[in-house]
Design a protein around this motif. Structure first.
Motif, PDB file in Angstrom:
ATOM      1  N   GLU A   1       0.557  -1.334  -0.170  1.00 22.32           N
ATOM      2  CA  GLU A   1      -0.285   0.097  -0.253  1.00 22.32           C
ATOM      3  C   GLU A   1       0.449   1.214   0.176  1.00 22.32           C
ATOM      4  O   GLU A   1       0.511   2.099  -0.817  1.00 22.32           O
ATOM      5  CB  GLU A   1      -0.813   0.314   1.264  1.00 22.32           C
ATOM      6  CG  GLU A   1      -2.205  -1.126   1.080  1.00 22.32           C
ATOM      7  CD  GLU A   1      -1.744  -1.585   1.364  1.00 22.32           C
ATOM      8  OE1 GLU A   1      -0.921  -2.780   1.932  1.00 22.32           O
ATOM      9  OE2 GLU A   1      -2.782  -3.129   1.970  1.00 22.32           O
ATOM     10  N   PHE A   2       1.693   1.369   0.363  1.00 22.24           N
ATOM     11  CA  PHE A   2       2.887   2.583   0.822  1.00 22.24           C
ATOM     12  C   PHE A   2       3.664   2.609  -0.617  1.00 22.24           C
ATOM     13  O   PHE A   2       3.242   3.485  -0.705  1.00 22.24           O
ATOM     14  CB  PHE A   2       4.066   2.657   1.919  1.00 22.24           C
ATOM     15  CG  PHE A   2       5.313   3.176   1.647  1.00 22.24           C
ATOM     16  CD1 PHE A   2       4.783   3.675   1.656  1.00 22.24           C
ATOM     17  CD2 PHE A   2       6.242   2.516   1.128  1.00 22.24           C
ATOM     18  CE1 PHE A   2       5.906   5.474   2.650  1.00 22.24           C
ATOM     19  CE2 PHE A   2       7.581   3.153   0.691  1.00 22.24           C
ATOM     20  CZ  PHE A   2       7.332   4.921   1.727  1.00 22.24           C
ATOM     21  N   VAL A   3       4.102   1.227  -1.750  1.00 18.42           N
ATOM     22  CA  VAL A   3       4.663   1.455  -2.731  1.00 18.42           C
ATOM     23  C   VAL A   3       3.722   2.517  -4.009  1.00 18.42           C
ATOM     24  O   VAL A   3       4.098   3.228  -4.039  1.00 18.42           O
ATOM     25  CB  VAL A   3       5.344   0.057  -3.078  1.00 18.42           C
ATOM     26  CG1 VAL A   3       5.071   0.469  -4.835  1.00 18.42           C
ATOM     27  CG2 VAL A   3       6.587  -0.330  -2.395  1.00 18.42           C
ATOM     28  N   PHE A   4       2.555   1.978  -4.077  1.00 21.33           N
ATOM     29  CA  PHE A   4       1.353   2.246  -5.048  1.00 21.33           C
ATOM     30  C   PHE A   4       0.755   3.872  -4.378  1.00 21.33           C
ATOM     31  O   PHE A   4       0.752   4.255  -5.270  1.00 21.33           O
ATOM     32  CB  PHE A   4      -0.140   1.273  -4.649  1.00 21.33           C
ATOM     33  CG  PHE A   4       0.117   0.243  -5.135  1.00 21.33           C
ATOM     34  CD1 PHE A   4       0.565   0.020  -6.234  1.00 21.33           C
ATOM     35  CD2 PHE A   4      -0.060  -0.487  -4.509  1.00 21.33           C
ATOM     36  CE1 PHE A   4       0.737  -0.707  -7.065  1.00 21.33           C
ATOM     37  CE2 PHE A   4       0.475  -2.484  -5.126  1.00 21.33           C
ATOM     38  CZ  PHE A   4       0.539  -2.194  -6.860  1.00 21.33           C
ATOM     39  N   GLU A   5       1.449   4.586  -2.673  1.00 21.29           N
ATOM     40  CA  GLU A   5       0.869   5.280  -2.442  1.00 21.29           C
ATOM     41  C   GLU A   5       1.764   6.464  -2.844  1.00 21.29           C
ATOM     42  O   GLU A   5       1.898   8.005  -2.927  1.00 21.29           O
ATOM     43  CB  GLU A   5       0.627   5.065  -1.533  1.00 21.29           C
ATOM     44  CG  GLU A   5      -0.122   6.927  -0.768  1.00 21.29           C
ATOM     45  CD  GLU A   5      -0.459   6.920   0.469  1.00 21.29           C
ATOM     46  OE1 GLU A   5      -0.894   7.874   1.055  1.00 21.29           O
ATOM     47  OE2 GLU A   5       0.250   5.922   1.712  1.00 21.29           O
ATOM     48  N   LEU A   6       2.528   6.206  -2.603  1.00 19.47           N
ATOM     49  CA  LEU A   6       4.217   6.511  -3.242  1.00 19.47           C
ATOM     50  C   LEU A   6       3.961   7.132  -4.257  1.00 19.47           C
ATOM     51  O   LEU A   6       4.607   7.776  -5.590  1.00 19.47           O
ATOM     52  CB  LEU A   6       5.633   6.028  -2.563  1.00 19.47           C
ATOM     53  CG  LEU A   6       6.782   6.148  -2.833  1.00 19.47           C
ATOM     54  CD1 LEU A   6       6.675   7.973  -1.563  1.00 19.47           C
ATOM     55  CD2 LEU A   6       7.737   5.772  -2.624  1.00 19.47           C
ATOM     56  N   LEU A   7       3.726   5.986  -5.439  1.00 15.56           N
ATOM     57  CA  LEU A   7       3.985   5.819  -6.501  1.00 15.56           C
ATOM     58  C   LEU A   7       3.149   6.565  -7.488  1.00 15.56           C
ATOM     59  O   LEU A   7       3.042   6.877  -9.144  1.00 15.56           O
ATOM     60  CB  LEU A   7       4.571   4.319  -7.117  1.00 15.56           C
ATOM     61  CG  LEU A   7       4.478   3.222  -8.481  1.00 15.56           C
ATOM     62  CD1 LEU A   7       5.531   4.467  -8.615  1.00 15.56           C
ATOM     63  CD2 LEU A   7       4.424   2.432  -8.740  1.00 15.56           C
ATOM     64  N   THR A   8       1.260   6.460  -7.456  1.00 15.91           N
ATOM     65  CA  THR A   8       0.613   6.303  -7.731  1.00 15.91           C
ATOM     66  C   THR A   8       0.698   8.761  -8.556  1.00 15.91           C
ATOM     67  O   THR A   8       0.944   8.779  -9.650  1.00 15.91           O
ATOM     68  CB  THR A   8      -0.679   7.154  -7.408  1.00 15.91           C
ATOM     69  OG1 THR A   8      -1.194   5.196  -6.869  1.00 15.91           O
ATOM     70  CG2 THR A   8      -2.276   7.186  -7.612  1.00 15.91           C
ATOM     71  N   PRO A   9       0.694   9.437  -7.987  1.00 16.21           N
ATOM     72  CA  PRO A   9       0.998  10.397  -8.437  1.00 16.21           C
ATOM     73  C   PRO A   9       2.183  10.454  -9.409  1.00 16.21           C
ATOM     74  O   PRO A   9       1.856  11.891 -10.122  1.00 16.21           O
ATOM     75  CB  PRO A   9       1.712  11.538  -6.931  1.00 16.21           C
ATOM     76  CG  PRO A   9       1.412  10.474  -5.820  1.00 16.21           C
ATOM     77  CD  PRO A   9       1.422   9.443  -6.433  1.00 16.21           C
ATOM     78  N   TYR A  10       3.416   9.671  -9.435  1.00 16.20           N
ATOM     79  CA  TYR A  10       4.236  10.136 -10.654  1.00 16.20           C
ATOM     80  C   TYR A  10       3.449   8.868 -11.543  1.00 16.20           C
ATOM     81  O   TYR A  10       3.819   9.736 -13.052  1.00 16.20           O
ATOM     82  CB  TYR A  10       5.192   9.374  -9.962  1.00 16.20           C
ATOM     83  CG  TYR A  10       6.558  10.234  -9.038  1.00 16.20           C
ATOM     84  CD1 TYR A  10       6.421  11.198  -9.727  1.00 16.20           C
ATOM     85  CD2 TYR A  10       6.018  10.000  -7.782  1.00 16.20           C
ATOM     86  CE1 TYR A  10       7.527  12.356  -8.572  1.00 16.20           C
ATOM     87  CE2 TYR A  10       6.224  10.301  -6.689  1.00 16.20           C
ATOM     88  CZ  TYR A  10       7.274  11.659  -6.949  1.00 16.20           C
ATOM     89  OH  TYR A  10       8.013  12.563  -6.409  1.00 16.20           O
ATOM     90  N   VAL A  11       3.383   8.244 -11.329  1.00 17.10           N
ATOM     91  CA  VAL A  11       2.260   7.447 -12.951  1.00 17.10           C
ATOM     92  C   VAL A  11       1.126   8.516 -13.644  1.00 17.10           C
ATOM     93  O   VAL A  11       1.157   8.360 -14.669  1.00 17.10           O
ATOM     94  CB  VAL A  11       1.933   6.197 -12.774  1.00 17.10           C
ATOM     95  CG1 VAL A  11       0.263   6.096 -12.958  1.00 17.10           C
ATOM     96  CG2 VAL A  11       2.329   5.035 -11.831  1.00 17.10           C
ATOM     97  N   THR A  12       0.538   8.463 -12.582  1.00 16.80           N
ATOM     98  CA  THR A  12      -0.687   9.937 -13.643  1.00 16.80           C
ATOM     99  C   THR A  12       0.069  11.095 -13.661  1.00 16.80           C
ATOM    100  O   THR A  12      -0.396  11.968 -15.201  1.00 16.80           O
ATOM    101  CB  THR A  12      -1.339  10.696 -11.912  1.00 16.80           C
ATOM    102  OG1 THR A  12      -2.102   9.536 -10.883  1.00 16.80           O
ATOM    103  CG2 THR A  12      -2.488  11.574 -12.755  1.00 16.80           C
TER     104      THR A  12
END
Length: 545
Positions: free
Chosen positions: A165-176
């Protein structure tokens, strides 16, 4: 998971309940209902049957999180690969660290869209850096020799239950932001504010046990640019600088980096950021050919110092010092006390003061002091140059600790061992066991102990591929007992008929619960021997208490 639930063995049921807990399913359901509920949940069946059966427990935590997402997922003993429409994630165990994973997440373009290297570099350059890890221009391998440029978020992180969950939270703004080619706007993190508790512990916060002279030659001299990169990486929670190291070194140890002629002096000081690890796959930077079979460790950012010449070193050692052989020569506290080490850049003197904190004495080694758990944990690797010293300062004190009233009681109310004898060099058909513990009254063989200086973790990630571990298994088969493989860094606990340890204990962070786990293994061995021989220990039931 297509077999009858009644036929499921204990490890499979345990794994089933672990997956159910991850999926927020009631683990108290009957086994057949639990199987149906897990298989029906999103990602549940993949979590049960897709992962490699020997997947390391630290990777399994993030594997279970990725399995709940849509995408391709594969794994091996020490790696996971996940591919979705917007990200390609590769996770590996970080060698030398007790509980750390390395993760590279490549951001993908929409289908049919490609990005040039200059486009990726320009986008990365204007992005804010994440609270943990670094956003870089990466190169994503897509098969064979093919690769493509892609933004890459790289990070080291400590394994934890909500890690995915931490990884996806960290990653999501950059993916978008990458898809829209805009600037990422990360929000404060819910699962890891400032990257905690996932951030790797700074090496300077680990109390050092030893000081070492580690060796180098001119091609590996560090430029100011290279030093700056190591400092940036450490700020991002990443240690990437590797150096040949003493196999009996310990995380946090002080390293004086000595360069051979023409420099013939110490020019940098650093800390071991990891435990030493064995590798035959790393190329050393040297003027001369070096055997690739070496012990390595990650270093903290080195601080450049005013040269400490070979003459000064020899004088501090009492007039004799030969710097030959593998990297890593122990520097006793009496020697470091005589060395005056100053930063070459006065502005970095406070940084050097944090790094150069050599132990003032050999902690945990005084035979005249009462034995304590802290003293046992703190025995410095520099005092363990031979297996005999590991036996003397690690194994025998551990056996004493198991008799302590401080050991937590087991389910039967038993605390420390009360009746145990130690037999050294015990003969069996396949050789001589370093130690056998005989337990109970009358005493029976209860535990085989094999002692090594430092056992390399196999490159496959599986202990069954270790020659040292196989040696212990042979002795266990000869005796019909559990086993304990001990080196200066760790203890591996093994049950009879197993081909993998069920528990790994890192000595430097061991607890009384860990001591109790070894104690329990002795009790298990004693009880098994009682059942096998139908022998009663002083009136106890045949099955033991």
């Amino acid at each position: 998971m297509h077999s009858s639930p009644d036929a499921l063995d204990e490890p499979t049921v345990s794994r089933l309940k672990d997956v159910a807990q991850q999926l927020l399913i009631d683990t108290e359901l009957p086994v057949d209902e639990l199987v149906d509920a897990v298989v029906a949940a999103p990602g549940g069946e993949r979590m049960l049957v897709m992962s490699d059966e020997t997947l390391d427990r630290k990777l399994r935590v993030i594997f279970d999180g990725l399995a709940r997402e849509g995408g391709y997922l594969d794994s091996g003993v020490d790696w996971i690969e996940f591919l979705s429409l917007d990200a390609h994630i590769v996770v590996r165990l970080k060698p030398g660290f007790d509980n750390v994973l390395s993760l590279d997440a490549y951001l993908l373009c929409d289908e049919g869209v490609e990005a040039t290297r200059s486009e990726v570099a320009a986008w990365v350059a204007v992005q804010p850096q994440p609270v943990l890890g670094m956003l870089l221009l990466g190169e994503r391998h897509i098969g064979g020799a093919e690769s493509e440029p892609a933004p890459m978020l790289t990070l080291d992180l400590r394994a934890d239950g909500v890690m995915s969950e931490f990884v996806f939270e960290l990653l999501t703004p950059y993916v978008t932001a990458w898809v829209s080619r805009s600037v990422a706007r990360p929000e404060p993190l819910a699962f890891g504010l400032e990257g905690e508790p996932y951030r790797v512990r700074r090496a300077t916060l680990i109390e050092p046990n030893n000081t070492w002279l580690v060796l180098a030659s001119e091609p590996s001299y560090l430029s100011e640019e290279a030093l700056l990169e190591t400092r940036r990486a450490e700020d991002a929670g990443i240690y990437d600088l590797m150096w040949t190291a003493p196999k009996n070194g310990q995380a946090g140890d002080v390293c004086l980096i000595y360069f051979a002629a023409p420099r013939s002096a110490v020019h940098f000081v650093a800390r071991l950021a990891s435990q030493p690890f064995w590798s035959a796959d790393i190329d050393a930077t040297s003027e001369h050919g070096i055997d690739r079979h070496q012990w390595w460790a990650y270093l903290s950012p080195p601080v450049e110092v005013e040269p400490v010449t070979i003459g000064v070193l020899r004088a501090a050692f009492g007039g004799y010092l030969t710097l030959k052989g593998r990297s890593g020569h122990y520097v006793p506290p009496r020697v470091t006390a005589q060395l005056s080490i100053r930063s070459r850049d006065e502005a970095r003197q406070s940084e050097l003061n944090d790094v150069f904190q050599p132990p003032s004495s050999a902690r945990g080694a005084a035979a005249t002091e009462p034995l304590t758990l802290e003293g046992w944990r703190s025995v410095p690797g520099g005092l363990l140059p031979l297996e005999a010293k590991v036996s003397e300062l690690v194994v025998l004190p551990l056996i004493d600790l198991m008799t302590s009233p401080l050991v937590p009681r087991d389910n039967n109310g038993r605390a420390g061992l009360t009746s145990v004898e130690v037999v050294a060099e015990y003969p069996v058909s396949s050789g001589f066991v370093d130690f056998v513990l005989n337990a109970g009254t009358p005493p029976v063989e209860a535990l085989a102990i094999e002692v090594k200086l430092a056992t390399p973790r196999p490159s496959s990630g599986s202990w069954r591929d270790s020659a040292d571990f196989q040696q212990l298994l042979r002795y266990m088969r000869d005796l019909g007992t559990p086993g304990l493989l001990v080196d200066m860094h760790r203890l591996l606990l093994v049950r009879p008929d197993a081909d993998q340890p069920f528990r790994e204990i890192i000595r430097s962070s061991a607890t009384w619960d860990d001591v109790a786990a070894v104690r329990d293994l002795v009790y298990e061995g004693r009880s098994a021997a009682v059942r096998a021989d139908a022998t009663d220990f002083g009136g106890e039931p045949v099955g033991g208490r």
